[in-house]
Design a protein around this motif. Structure first.
Motif, PDB file in Angstrom:
ATOM      1  N   SER A  27       0.879  -1.163   0.000  1.00 31.27           N
ATOM      2  CA  SER A  27       0.000   0.000   0.000  1.00 31.27           C
ATOM      3  C   SER A  27       0.916   1.212   0.000  1.00 31.27           C
ATOM      4  CB  SER A  27      -0.870   0.034   1.257  1.00 31.27           C
ATOM      5  OG  SER A  27      -1.709  -1.089   1.287  1.00 31.27           O
ATOM      6  N   TYR A  28       0.689   2.136  -0.921  1.00 28.20           N
ATOM      7  CA  TYR A  28       1.587   3.275  -1.030  1.00 28.20           C
ATOM      8  C   TYR A  28       0.841   4.493  -1.540  1.00 28.20           C
ATOM      9  CZ  TYR A  28       1.783   2.005  -5.990  1.00 28.20           C
ATOM     10  OH  TYR A  28       1.464   1.708  -7.278  1.00 28.20           O
ATOM     11  N   ALA A  29       1.513   5.627  -1.460  1.00 30.53           N
ATOM     12  CA  ALA A  29       0.975   6.883  -1.981  1.00 30.53           C
ATOM     13  C   ALA A  29       2.078   7.558  -2.797  1.00 30.53           C
ATOM     14  CB  ALA A  29       0.536   7.787  -0.844  1.00 30.53           C
ATOM     15  N   ILE A  30       1.676   8.187  -3.878  1.00 27.31           N
ATOM     16  CA  ILE A  30       2.605   8.993  -4.657  1.00 27.31           C
ATOM     17  C   ILE A  30       2.323  10.438  -4.296  1.00 27.31           C
ATOM     18  CG2 ILE A  30       3.308   9.714  -6.955  1.00 27.31           C
ATOM     19  CD1 ILE A  30       2.786   6.868  -7.855  1.00 27.31           C
ATOM     20  N   VAL A  31       3.334  11.074  -3.712  1.00 29.49           N
ATOM     21  CA  VAL A  31       3.180  12.408  -3.129  1.00 29.49           C
ATOM     22  C   VAL A  31       4.142  13.359  -3.822  1.00 29.49           C
ATOM     23  CG1 VAL A  31       3.248  13.708  -0.976  1.00 29.49           C
ATOM     24  CG2 VAL A  31       2.642  11.316  -0.937  1.00 29.49           C
ATOM     25  N   GLU A  32       3.684  14.591  -3.989  1.00 28.06           N
ATOM     26  CA  GLU A  32       4.538  15.614  -4.573  1.00 28.06           C
ATOM     27  C   GLU A  32       5.029  16.528  -3.455  1.00 28.06           C
ATOM     28  OE1 GLU A  32       4.280  18.622  -8.311  1.00 28.06           O
ATOM     29  OE2 GLU A  32       2.617  18.678  -6.893  1.00 28.06           O
ATOM     30  N   TYR A  33       6.352  16.631  -3.322  1.00 30.83           N
ATOM     31  CA  TYR A  33       6.958  17.597  -2.414  1.00 30.83           C
ATOM     32  C   TYR A  33       8.336  17.920  -2.943  1.00 30.83           C
ATOM     33  CZ  TYR A  33       9.334  13.546  -0.414  1.00 30.83           C
ATOM     34  OH  TYR A  33      10.082  12.423  -0.255  1.00 30.83           O
ATOM     35  N   ASN A  38       7.223  11.364  -5.371  1.00 31.92           N
ATOM     36  CA  ASN A  38       7.873  10.255  -4.697  1.00 31.92           C
ATOM     37  C   ASN A  38       6.839   9.231  -4.257  1.00 31.92           C
ATOM     38  OD1 ASN A  38      10.740  11.309  -4.386  1.00 31.92           O
ATOM     39  ND2 ASN A  38       9.528  12.989  -3.591  1.00 31.92           N
ATOM     40  N   MET A  39       7.229   7.965  -4.314  1.00 29.73           N
ATOM     41  CA  MET A  39       6.367   6.883  -3.841  1.00 29.73           C
ATOM     42  C   MET A  39       6.737   6.588  -2.394  1.00 29.73           C
ATOM     43  SD  MET A  39       5.890   3.108  -5.429  1.00 29.73           S
ATOM     44  CE  MET A  39       6.728   2.015  -4.320  1.00 29.73           C
ATOM     45  N   LEU A  40       5.785   6.775  -1.474  1.00 37.74           N
ATOM     46  CA  LEU A  40       6.045   6.606  -0.042  1.00 37.74           C
ATOM     47  C   LEU A  40       5.178   5.492   0.510  1.00 37.74           C
ATOM     48  CD1 LEU A  40       6.115  10.347   1.059  1.00 37.74           C
ATOM     49  CD2 LEU A  40       8.013   8.928   0.334  1.00 37.74           C
ATOM     50  N   VAL A  41       5.770   4.675   1.373  1.00 41.88           N
ATOM     51  CA  VAL A  41       5.081   3.570   2.017  1.00 41.88           C
ATOM     52  C   VAL A  41       4.953   3.886   3.495  1.00 41.88           C
ATOM     53  CG1 VAL A  41       5.207   1.097   2.503  1.00 41.88           C
ATOM     54  CG2 VAL A  41       6.082   1.972   0.354  1.00 41.88           C
ATOM     55  N   GLU A  42       3.834   3.506   4.088  1.00 45.35           N
ATOM     56  CA  GLU A  42       3.627   3.766   5.513  1.00 45.35           C
ATOM     57  C   GLU A  42       4.668   3.011   6.334  1.00 45.35           C
ATOM     58  OE1 GLU A  42       0.029   3.158   8.689  1.00 45.35           O
ATOM     59  OE2 GLU A  42      -0.466   3.783   6.646  1.00 45.35           O
ATOM     60  N   GLY A  43       5.331   3.737   7.246  1.00 41.74           N
ATOM     61  CA  GLY A  43       6.371   3.146   8.081  1.00 41.74           C
ATOM     62  C   GLY A  43       7.758   3.238   7.475  1.00 41.74           C
ATOM     63  N   GLY A  44       7.871   3.725   6.256  1.00 48.29           N
ATOM     64  CA  GLY A  44       9.168   3.805   5.589  1.00 48.29           C
ATOM     65  C   GLY A  44       9.956   5.031   6.017  1.00 48.29           C
ATOM     66  N   MET A  45      11.286   4.922   5.907  1.00 48.68           N
ATOM     67  CA  MET A  45      12.167   6.063   6.198  1.00 48.68           C
ATOM     68  C   MET A  45      12.818   6.492   4.895  1.00 48.68           C
ATOM     69  SD  MET A  45      13.889   5.098   9.872  1.00 48.68           S
ATOM     70  CE  MET A  45      15.363   5.908   9.415  1.00 48.68           C
ATOM     71  N   TYR A  46      12.862   7.810   4.671  1.00 50.64           N
ATOM     72  CA  TYR A  46      13.344   8.342   3.405  1.00 50.64           C
ATOM     73  C   TYR A  46      14.273   9.513   3.638  1.00 50.64           C
ATOM     74  CZ  TYR A  46       9.406   5.661   1.692  1.00 50.64           C
ATOM     75  OH  TYR A  46       8.525   4.656   1.421  1.00 50.64           O
ATOM     76  N   GLU A  47      15.127   9.771   2.649  1.00 55.21           N
ATOM     77  CA  GLU A  47      15.968  10.961   2.631  1.00 55.21           C
ATOM     78  C   GLU A  47      15.584  11.773   1.412  1.00 55.21           C
ATOM     79  OE1 GLU A  47      20.083   9.991   2.680  1.00 55.21           O
ATOM     80  OE2 GLU A  47      20.027   9.240   4.730  1.00 55.21           O
ATOM     81  N   THR A  48      15.484  13.079   1.590  1.00 59.22           N
ATOM     82  CA  THR A  48      15.083  13.948   0.506  1.00 59.22           C
ATOM     83  C   THR A  48      15.867  15.246   0.585  1.00 59.22           C
ATOM     84  OG1 THR A  48      13.209  15.012  -0.556  1.00 59.22           O
ATOM     85  CG2 THR A  48      13.182  14.952   1.826  1.00 59.22           C
ATOM     86  N   ILE A  49      15.657  16.107  -0.389  1.00 58.27           N
ATOM     87  CA  ILE A  49      16.250  17.434  -0.356  1.00 58.27           C
ATOM     88  C   ILE A  49      15.737  18.141   0.896  1.00 58.27           C
ATOM     89  CG2 ILE A  49      16.418  19.620  -1.601  1.00 58.27           C
ATOM     90  CD1 ILE A  49      15.877  18.015  -4.141  1.00 58.27           C
ATOM     91  N   PHE A  50      16.516  19.050   1.413  1.00 57.51           N
ATOM     92  CA  PHE A  50      16.231  19.722   2.684  1.00 57.51           C
ATOM     93  C   PHE A  50      14.802  20.260   2.768  1.00 57.51           C
ATOM     94  CE2 PHE A  50      16.335  23.564   5.337  1.00 57.51           C
ATOM     95  CZ  PHE A  50      16.772  23.006   6.512  1.00 57.51           C
ATOM     96  N   MET A  51      14.123  19.936   3.882  1.00 56.86           N
ATOM     97  CA  MET A  51      12.796  20.474   4.179  1.00 56.86           C
ATOM     98  C   MET A  51      12.930  21.353   5.411  1.00 56.86           C
ATOM     99  SD  MET A  51      10.633  16.970   3.823  1.00 56.86           S
ATOM    100  CE  MET A  51       9.027  17.447   3.296  1.00 56.86           C
ATOM    101  N   ARG A  52      12.317  22.526   5.354  1.00 57.31           N
ATOM    102  CA  ARG A  52      12.443  23.461   6.474  1.00 57.31           C
ATOM    103  C   ARG A  52      11.484  23.068   7.584  1.00 57.31           C
ATOM    104  NH1 ARG A  52      12.725  29.614   4.870  1.00 57.31           N
ATOM    105  NH2 ARG A  52      12.613  29.619   7.135  1.00 57.31           N
ATOM    106  N   ALA A  53      11.958  22.253   8.494  1.00 50.78           N
ATOM    107  CA  ALA A  53      11.208  21.843   9.676  1.00 50.78           C
ATOM    108  C   ALA A  53      12.212  21.349  10.707  1.00 50.78           C
ATOM    109  CB  ALA A  53      10.212  20.743   9.329  1.00 50.78           C
TER     110      ALA A  53
END
Length: 163
Positions: A27-33, A38-53
């Motif tokens: 089960s996954y979602a394709i999300v735009e950020y 990006n295809m994201l799965v619940e419980g997954g860990m990802y690295e991406t370009i810097f997010m301001r948070a």
């Protein structure tokens, strides 16, 4: 008219099929950020370009383009495609840490012009975890602090009758 012939199956692909990763059972979602999809799965860990948070912050990603999830009654997968986004669907993520990528050496020169420049570049990255994928009704209230209290104050002032 003749029927369209199908090409024979590639022998190598049938041998390698069991080693090829597949998302049929996920089960996954394709999300735009960050201007990327990006295809994201619940419980997954990802690295991406810097997010301001801040690390430890909970963030909602609400630009969900596609959602594939298992139906509760039939246990089959259902795919929902947004136009362009799915209303009421979002992902809750937790920012884990900020880090830097590996060093990349960039070297530029112009032939016969005595120009040489060399520098090392490290991209800032953010590591995050997907906590849950939620699909509520679009009218569901937003939890937490409203991010723009000035905006609601402005709307209240505009709705009051003028003297």
């Amino acid at each position: 008219t003749m029927a369209i012939a199908e090409p024979p199956e590639d022998i190598m692909s049938s041998k390698m099929r069991k080693f090829t990763p597949s998302a049929e059972h996920l089960s996954y979602a394709i999300v735009e950020y960050n201007k990327r999809q990006n295809m994201l799965v619940e419980g997954g860990m990802y690295e991406t370009i810097f997010m301001r948070a801040l690390p430890g912050a909970k963030v909602r990603l609400n630009r969900v383009l596609l959602l594939k999830r298992r139906d509760r009654e039939s246990k089959d997968f259902k795919v929902t495609i947004g136009q362009p986004f799915i209303d009421g669907c979002y992902l809750e993520i937790t920012i884990l840490e900020h880090l830097k990528s590996e060093e990349r050496e960039i070297y530029r020169h112009r032939a016969r012009q005595h120009y040489q420049r060399r520098w090392i570049y490290q991209r800032r990255l953010t590591r995050f975890r997907v906590d849950k994928i939620v699909w509520d009704s679009p009218d569901a209230p937003v939890e937490g602090i409203r991010p723009f209290p000035i905006h609601s104050e402005l709307q209240r002032r505009l709705s009051e009758p003028r003297p």
